[in-house]
Design a protein around this motif. Structure first.
Motif, mmCIF file in Angstrom:
data_model
loop_
_atom_site.group_PDB
_atom_site.id
_atom_site.type_symbol
_atom_site.label_atom_id
_atom_site.label_comp_id
_atom_site.label_asym_id
_atom_site.label_seq_id
_atom_site.Cartn_x
_atom_site.Cartn_y
_atom_site.Cartn_z
ATOM 1 N N SER A 40 31.920 36.185 38.181
ATOM 2 C CA SER A 40 31.158 37.290 37.583
ATOM 3 C C SER A 40 31.279 38.554 38.429
ATOM 4 N N ALA A 41 31.271 38.402 39.747
ATOM 5 C CA ALA A 41 31.414 39.555 40.642
ATOM 6 C C ALA A 41 32.798 40.186 40.503
ATOM 7 N N ILE A 42 33.824 39.362 40.352
ATOM 8 C CA ILE A 42 35.190 39.870 40.150
ATOM 9 C C ILE A 42 35.275 40.634 38.833
ATOM 10 N N GLU A 43 34.729 40.061 37.781
ATOM 11 C CA GLU A 43 34.754 40.724 36.475
ATOM 12 C C GLU A 43 33.993 42.049 36.514
ATOM 13 N N LEU A 44 32.841 42.059 37.189
ATOM 14 C CA LEU A 44 32.058 43.288 37.307
ATOM 15 C C LEU A 44 32.818 44.333 38.119
ATOM 16 N N ALA A 45 33.440 43.912 39.209
ATOM 17 C CA ALA A 45 34.213 44.843 40.044
ATOM 18 C C ALA A 45 35.355 45.470 39.252
ATOM 19 N N MET A 46 36.003 44.672 38.413
ATOM 20 C CA MET A 46 37.072 45.218 37.573
ATOM 21 C C MET A 46 36.495 46.231 36.584
ATOM 22 N N HIS A 47 35.378 45.879 35.980
ATOM 23 C CA HIS A 47 34.748 46.774 35.004
ATOM 24 C C HIS A 47 34.331 48.089 35.656
ATOM 25 N N GLN A 48 33.821 47.996 36.882
ATOM 26 C CA GLN A 48 33.354 49.190 37.604
ATOM 27 C C GLN A 48 34.469 49.872 38.389
ATOM 28 N N GLN A 49 35.666 49.299 38.339
ATOM 29 C CA GLN A 49 36.819 49.796 39.096
ATOM 30 C C GLN A 49 36.484 49.928 40.581
ATOM 31 N N ASN A 50 35.905 48.860 41.128
ATOM 32 C CA ASN A 50 35.508 48.813 42.532
ATOM 33 C C ASN A 50 36.436 47.837 43.263
ATOM 34 N N THR A 51 37.495 48.353 43.835
ATOM 35 C CA THR A 51 38.511 47.529 44.479
ATOM 36 C C THR A 51 37.932 46.723 45.633
ATOM 37 N N ILE A 80 44.526 38.021 43.290
ATOM 38 C CA ILE A 80 43.538 39.092 43.122
ATOM 39 C C ILE A 80 43.101 39.602 44.494
ATOM 40 N N GLU A 81 42.798 38.685 45.405
ATOM 41 C CA GLU A 81 42.370 39.074 46.752
ATOM 42 C C GLU A 81 43.444 39.898 47.459
ATOM 43 N N GLN A 82 44.669 39.393 47.482
ATOM 44 C CA GLN A 82 45.741 40.073 48.213
ATOM 45 C C GLN A 82 46.084 41.432 47.595
ATOM 46 N N PRO A 94 43.559 48.461 41.326
ATOM 47 C CA PRO A 94 44.591 47.541 40.805
ATOM 48 C C PRO A 94 44.436 47.211 39.314
ATOM 49 N N ASP A 95 44.713 48.191 38.473
ATOM 50 C CA ASP A 95 44.638 47.966 37.022
ATOM 51 C C ASP A 95 45.503 46.797 36.571
ATOM 52 N N GLU A 96 46.590 46.543 37.303
ATOM 53 C CA GLU A 96 47.515 45.481 36.920
ATOM 54 C C GLU A 96 46.888 44.086 37.008
ATOM 55 N N LEU A 97 45.694 43.989 37.606
ATOM 56 C CA LEU A 97 45.028 42.693 37.736
ATOM 57 C C LEU A 97 44.221 42.279 36.504
ATOM 58 N N VAL A 98 44.100 43.140 35.524
ATOM 59 C CA VAL A 98 43.299 42.800 34.332
ATOM 60 C C VAL A 98 43.743 41.463 33.720
ATOM 61 N N PRO A 99 45.041 41.240 33.471
ATOM 62 C CA PRO A 99 45.432 39.940 32.898
ATOM 63 C C PRO A 99 45.128 38.765 33.835
ATOM 64 N N VAL A 101 42.556 38.552 35.914
ATOM 65 C CA VAL A 101 41.113 38.284 35.838
ATOM 66 C C VAL A 101 40.795 37.519 34.558
ATOM 67 N N VAL A 102 41.463 37.863 33.479
ATOM 68 C CA VAL A 102 41.296 37.117 32.225
ATOM 69 C C VAL A 102 41.766 35.672 32.426
ATOM 70 N N GLU A 103 42.908 35.502 33.071
ATOM 71 C CA GLU A 103 43.439 34.156 33.343
ATOM 72 C C GLU A 103 42.520 33.381 34.290
ATOM 73 N N LEU A 104 41.914 34.078 35.246
ATOM 74 C CA LEU A 104 40.981 33.434 36.175
ATOM 75 C C LEU A 104 39.813 32.817 35.412
ATOM 76 N N ARG A 105 39.276 33.534 34.442
ATOM 77 C CA ARG A 105 38.165 33.013 33.635
ATOM 78 C C ARG A 105 38.611 31.794 32.832
ATOM 79 N N ARG A 106 39.802 31.862 32.242
ATOM 80 C CA ARG A 106 40.316 30.736 31.459
ATOM 81 C C ARG A 106 40.497 29.512 32.356
ATOM 82 N N LEU A 107 41.098 29.705 33.522
ATOM 83 C CA LEU A 107 41.304 28.592 34.450
ATOM 84 C C LEU A 107 39.975 28.036 34.956
#
Length: 144
Positions: A40-51, A80-82, A94-99, A101-107
């Motif tokens: 949830s924190a990763i998803e929120l950080a992506m939404h808020q663009q907080n690297t 994602i971390e690296q 890192p906009d390129e991480l959106v897919p 983060v989606v895959e992280l939720r699925r996994l």
């Protein structure tokens, strides 16, 4: 795969179960709680663009997933971390991480599903026949 072997290294999982002994289920429940918070924190950080906010929860999820043999989950969390660490140094998001983060939720969802099957006595374990409520062939009980 049907038994989850593409998501979980069952040999590693069972080794951890043996090493952790009676505390295994409790520690696995901590993984479930902490992992959901990290995700949830990763998803929120992506939404808020907080690297910066991506690094610690991804690092935590990576380590905890590896403890239980969930290597694909750990690998995506590590990416994602690296990537986030690199982007902090280069001052970009890192906009390129959106897919990823989606895959992280699925996994995560699939991993928890298989962990539940492996630890809940009312569900059939991966790769094992039978399970609660399955019909057993009559073996002649009560016959002469």
């Amino acid at each position: 795969m049907e038994d989850g072997s593409d998501i979980i290294d069952w040999v590693h999982f069972e080794k951890s179960r043996g090493e952790l002994g009676p505390g295994f289920i409790r520690i696995l429940s901590y993984f479930r709680e902490d992992g959901e918070k990290s995700l949830s924190a990763i998803e929120l950080a992506m939404h808020q663009q907080n690297t910066v906010a991506l690094v610690i929860p991804a690092h935590t999820l990576k380590g905890e997933a590896r403890q239980f043999g969930a290597e694909p989950l750990a690998a995506v969390a590590e990416k994602i971390e690296q990537t986030a660490r690199f982007c902090i140094e280069t001052h970009r998001f890192p906009d390129e991480l959106v897919p990823d983060v989606v895959e992280l939720r699925r996994l995560w969802n699939r991993t928890i599903e298989f962990f539940d099957k492996a630890t809940n006595p009312l569900q059939s374990r991966p790769g094992s026949p039978g399970g609660f409520g399955r019909k057993v062939a009559n073996q002649g009980f009560g016959r002469i």
